[in-house]
Design an enzyme around this catalytic site. Structure first.
Site, mmCIF file in Angstrom:
data_model
loop_
_atom_site.group_PDB
_atom_site.id
_atom_site.type_symbol
_atom_site.label_atom_id
_atom_site.label_comp_id
_atom_site.label_asym_id
_atom_site.label_seq_id
_atom_site.Cartn_x
_atom_site.Cartn_y
_atom_site.Cartn_z
ATOM 1 N N HIS A 48 48.059 37.369 38.359
ATOM 2 C CA HIS A 48 49.360 37.980 38.616
ATOM 3 C C HIS A 48 49.409 39.459 38.263
ATOM 4 C CE1 HIS A 48 51.628 35.074 40.723
ATOM 5 N NE2 HIS A 48 50.788 34.209 40.172
ATOM 6 N N ARG A 92 59.044 35.158 45.726
ATOM 7 C CA ARG A 92 58.589 34.368 44.568
ATOM 8 C C ARG A 92 59.740 34.327 43.555
ATOM 9 N NH1 ARG A 92 53.524 37.310 45.603
ATOM 10 N NH2 ARG A 92 51.811 35.825 45.773
ATOM 11 N N ARG A 133 61.076 30.885 48.241
ATOM 12 C CA ARG A 133 60.288 29.769 47.725
ATOM 13 C C ARG A 133 60.959 29.181 46.490
ATOM 14 N NH1 ARG A 133 54.144 30.821 46.034
ATOM 15 N NH2 ARG A 133 55.115 31.744 44.200
ATOM 16 N N GLU A 149 48.661 25.310 50.338
ATOM 17 C CA GLU A 149 47.827 26.002 49.351
ATOM 18 C C GLU A 149 46.941 25.033 48.584
ATOM 19 O OE1 GLU A 149 50.449 28.223 46.748
ATOM 20 O OE2 GLU A 149 51.989 26.704 46.889
ATOM 21 N N ASN A 173 45.919 32.368 48.121
ATOM 22 C CA ASN A 173 45.519 32.623 46.730
ATOM 23 C C ASN A 173 45.149 31.318 46.040
ATOM 24 O OD1 ASN A 173 46.445 35.112 47.439
ATOM 25 N ND2 ASN A 173 48.351 34.984 46.284
ATOM 26 N N ASP A 174 46.005 30.325 46.208
ATOM 27 C CA ASP A 174 45.700 29.027 45.614
ATOM 28 C C ASP A 174 44.752 28.219 46.482
ATOM 29 O OD1 ASP A 174 46.948 28.690 43.034
ATOM 30 O OD2 ASP A 174 48.853 28.981 44.067
ATOM 31 N N ARG A 182 41.463 31.506 40.074
ATOM 32 C CA ARG A 182 41.848 32.797 40.650
ATOM 33 C C ARG A 182 42.064 33.866 39.591
ATOM 34 N NH1 ARG A 182 47.935 31.588 42.908
ATOM 35 N NH2 ARG A 182 48.336 33.798 42.674
ATOM 36 N N CYS A 225 50.751 33.905 53.754
ATOM 37 C CA CYS A 225 51.397 34.793 52.774
ATOM 38 C C CYS A 225 50.529 35.059 51.540
ATOM 39 C CB CYS A 225 52.760 34.239 52.354
ATOM 40 S SG CYS A 225 52.643 32.677 51.467
HETATM 41 C C1 PEP Z 1 49.353 31.715 47.208
HETATM 42 O O1 PEP Z 1 48.959 30.814 46.463
HETATM 43 O O2 PEP Z 1 48.650 32.228 48.105
HETATM 44 C C2 PEP Z 1 50.710 32.254 47.074
HETATM 45 C C3 PEP Z 1 51.189 33.102 47.955
HETATM 46 O O3 PEP Z 1 51.425 31.887 45.995
HETATM 47 P P1 PEP Z 1 51.242 32.487 44.498
HETATM 48 O O4 PEP Z 1 50.294 33.654 44.600
HETATM 49 O O5 PEP Z 1 52.594 32.849 44.026
HETATM 50 O O6 PEP Z 1 50.655 31.315 43.772
HETATM 51 MG MG MG Z 2 50.336 29.739 45.192
#
Ligand code: PEP
Ligand code: MG
Length: 585
Positions: free
Chosen positions: A204, A311, A347, A446, A469-470, A480, A517
């Site tokens: 993050h 988010r 979300r 995800e 990302n996930d 990650r 996304c």
């Molecule tokens: C993701 O997992 O790609 C996503 C957009 O959500 P976050 O990064 O908030 O987990």
């Molecule tokens: Mg995610």
């Protein structure tokens, strides 16, 4: 890794040194460091006069009472919102503050050692926690964390700060690790950049840095011990290099590089009013990921086609409490109103994993990314879930608000979420509260299981949104947020792209829209692959918006499709790198 530099040292300062890490957000920053971290080890020790002792003790007692009150409120709130089990950690904290022996020891330290209260708290808490941490018993070791946490909280109240990151001027934040809850309380206008020992590309702190448009470098071992607050640093987020104690020559060199970057940014802003379409004329809906009303205003200023991901947990974390329905409604309404006529995908809370409202990891799970997270929490806590969906439905009366459910893993979860959505609508209807009846509701893809079931999920919801990302983390079993395995976190791995392709096909088969996304979509190097996979809606962080737009406008879609079909037949990430020429990027 250490790099050698040839520049002359500045007189009186240690010699210049350059260290390398993983660049996770581009740009150049030059400025003083703020070493974020262990308030217990950083606290200033001041000798006090005997006649100051009583005043110091009074300050200490007042700080303890403040923390006790806060803890009592936390216990009440968390047990109400998450259940009594989850409030236990605060009860343990309260018990530590009730423990007369610790309090007496701290007071004794002030009296006989003639030191300020902050130093006495730090000294005693460090000693007690070290004894517990050395214990063979895992329960006692966990208590060492509690002691440290509570010691920090008392010191913060003594110093009158909420979170120990008093950025007195624009500074480069240096830390062992930065979690979402650490960063939300920082004064964002004063963050010049981040350098951390731990963290991955999609941690993050990295995402925040990109959204602030500041450079960030992770995976720089030992940086916290090599820098003190106030040391001037150069952070080169393009090259992944941090220069400590820079010489005049280095400052000049990077000054020029920064001017060049600024020129490039100025060129990018000329793209603002141009259409978002590929070189061969195919239109792409390019949206922004946001975490606040301000981000949404920035996205609107860049002509984003909408908000592809809001988010919401960011707003909760920033305000340090669970927002009630009215507070949420007013936030969502402001975001929707900042984007008139354009979709805003909101979300529902993605808490747990690496994002918490309140204390870090209150559930003490060993593996929070696979644990009590996100939709799993929401389905068990209909009160939280219904409140949030009511607020989004109500915001829909003012614009195109849409609901997105995170971390859906099974069709059963989707059906359960829809049932709750139906309950939220029934209640609003009965109460005569205005809301949008046909608010679209979609699913985040995800988790590999969701990608595999994309077609069935698409059949039962209004849209899909791929969270790479996930998805990458869970497909490749690569954390990650870990710099140790960062080199294995590869968006272009054939397994990842096959799951994205399957998701796009699944949505198409059901005639439902699908967006992407995750951060992959905003990385110019991956834009041809993402478009080649058939995505026509992409949502990226505001700082990457214009870069992504440029990459879209430079992509020849026909060629990208052809390369993608070769990539889908590839066996390794390395082969995909050759096909898309990714090594150079
Ligand atoms: C993701 O997992 O790609 C996503 C957009 O959500 P976050 O990064 O908030 O987990
Ligand atoms: Mg995610």
């Amino acid at each position: 890794m250490e790099r050698s530099t040839t520049d002359e040292p500045v007189r009186g300062l240690p010699p210049e040194a350059a260290v390398e890490g993983v660049a996770v957000s581009p740009g150049i920053a030059v400025g003083p460091a703020f070493v974020f971290g262990d308030i217990l080890t950083e606290v200033e020790t001041r000798t006090i006069r005997p006649d100051e002792v009583e005043g110091e003790l009074a300050r200490f007692r007042a700080a303890v009472e403040l923390v006790k009150d806060e803890l009592a409120r936390d216990v009440e709130r968390i047990s109400e919102q998450l259940g009594q089990d989850h409030a236990d950690v605060f009860l343990v904290h309260s018990m530590i503050l009730e423990d007369r022996s610790a309090i007496t020891e701290i007071e004794g330290h002030v009296r006989t050692g003639l030191v300020n209260a902050e130093a006495a708290v730090a000294e005693v808490m460090k000693r007690v926690s070290a004894v517990l941490a050395a214990s063979g018993d895992s329960y006692l070791r966990d208590r060492a964390f509690d002691i440290t946490d509570i010691g920090k909280r008392v010191i913060e109240r003594l110093l009158g700060v909420w979170s120990h990151c008093p950025l007195v001027q624009p500074m480069v934040v240096v830390a062992t690790e930065l979690r979402a809850s650490d960063t939300v309380t920082m004064d964002r206008g004063r963050i010049l950049g981040f350098v951390t020992e731990v963290g991955g590309k999609e941690s993050h702190a990295a995402i925040l840095a990109r959204s602030l448009g500041v450079p960030a470098i992770v995976g720089v071992p030992g940086i916290v011990d090599r820098v003190v607050t106030g040391d001037v640093l150069i952070v080169d987020g393009d090259d992944g290099c941090v220069v400590l104690h820079p010489s005049e020559a280095a400052l000049d060199r990077y000054g020029l590089k920064r001017e060049e970057d600024e020129r490039e940014w100025a060129d990018l802003s000329s793209l603002r009013d141009l259409p978002t379409e590929t070189a061969d004329g195919v239109k792409v809906e390019l949206m922004c990921n946001v975490g606040s009303v301000d981000d949404a205003a920035e996205a609107a200023g860049m002509n984003a086609a909408g908000v592809g991901l809001f988010r919401t947990e960011m707003v909760f974390m920033a305000s340090r409490h669970f927002l009630d329905e009215e507070e949420q409604y007013s936030t969502y309404r402001s975001v929707v109103e900042a984007m008139p006529g354009r979709p805003v995908v909101i979300r529902t809370l993605d808490i747990g994993g690496d994002k918490f409202v309140g204390p870090e990891n209150p559930y003490r799970e060993r593996n929070p990314n696979l644990g009590y997270r996100s939709i799993r929490v929401l389905l068990e806590r209909p009160d939280i879930f219904l409140t949030q969906m009511r607020a989004i439905l109500r915001a829909g009366a003012h614009g195109d608000a849409r609901i997105l459910w995170p971390m859906i893993c099974t069709l059963g979860e989707l059906r359960a979420a829809k049932e709750r959505l139906g309950e939220a609508k029934d209640a609003l209807r009965k109460e005569g509260v205005p809301f949008r009846e046909d608010t679209p509701a979609g699913v985040m893809i995800e988790i590999p299981s969701a990608a595999l079931l994309a077609e069935r999920l698409a059949a039962e919801c209004d849209f899909l949104s791929i969270g790479t990302n996930d998805l990458i983390q869970y497909t490749l079993a690569v954390d990650r947020g870990s710099s140790l395995v960062d080199h294995l976190y590869r968006p272009h791995d054939p397994a990842v792209i096959a799951l994205i392709a399957r998701t796009v096909e699944g949505a198409r088969a059901e005639g439902k829209p699908v967006a992407l996304c995750g951060e992959m979509g905003g990385n110019p190097a991956y834009v041809p692959l993402v478009l080649g996979l058939g995505l026509e809606e992409i949502s990226v962080s505001p700082a990457r918006f214009l870069l992504a737009k440029k990459a879209i406008r430079e992509t020849d879609l026909a060629k990208a499709r052809e390369l993608t079909s070769r990539a889908l037949a590839a066996g390794t990430a390395e082969e995909v790198e050759v096909i898309f020429d990714l090594e150079r990027s």
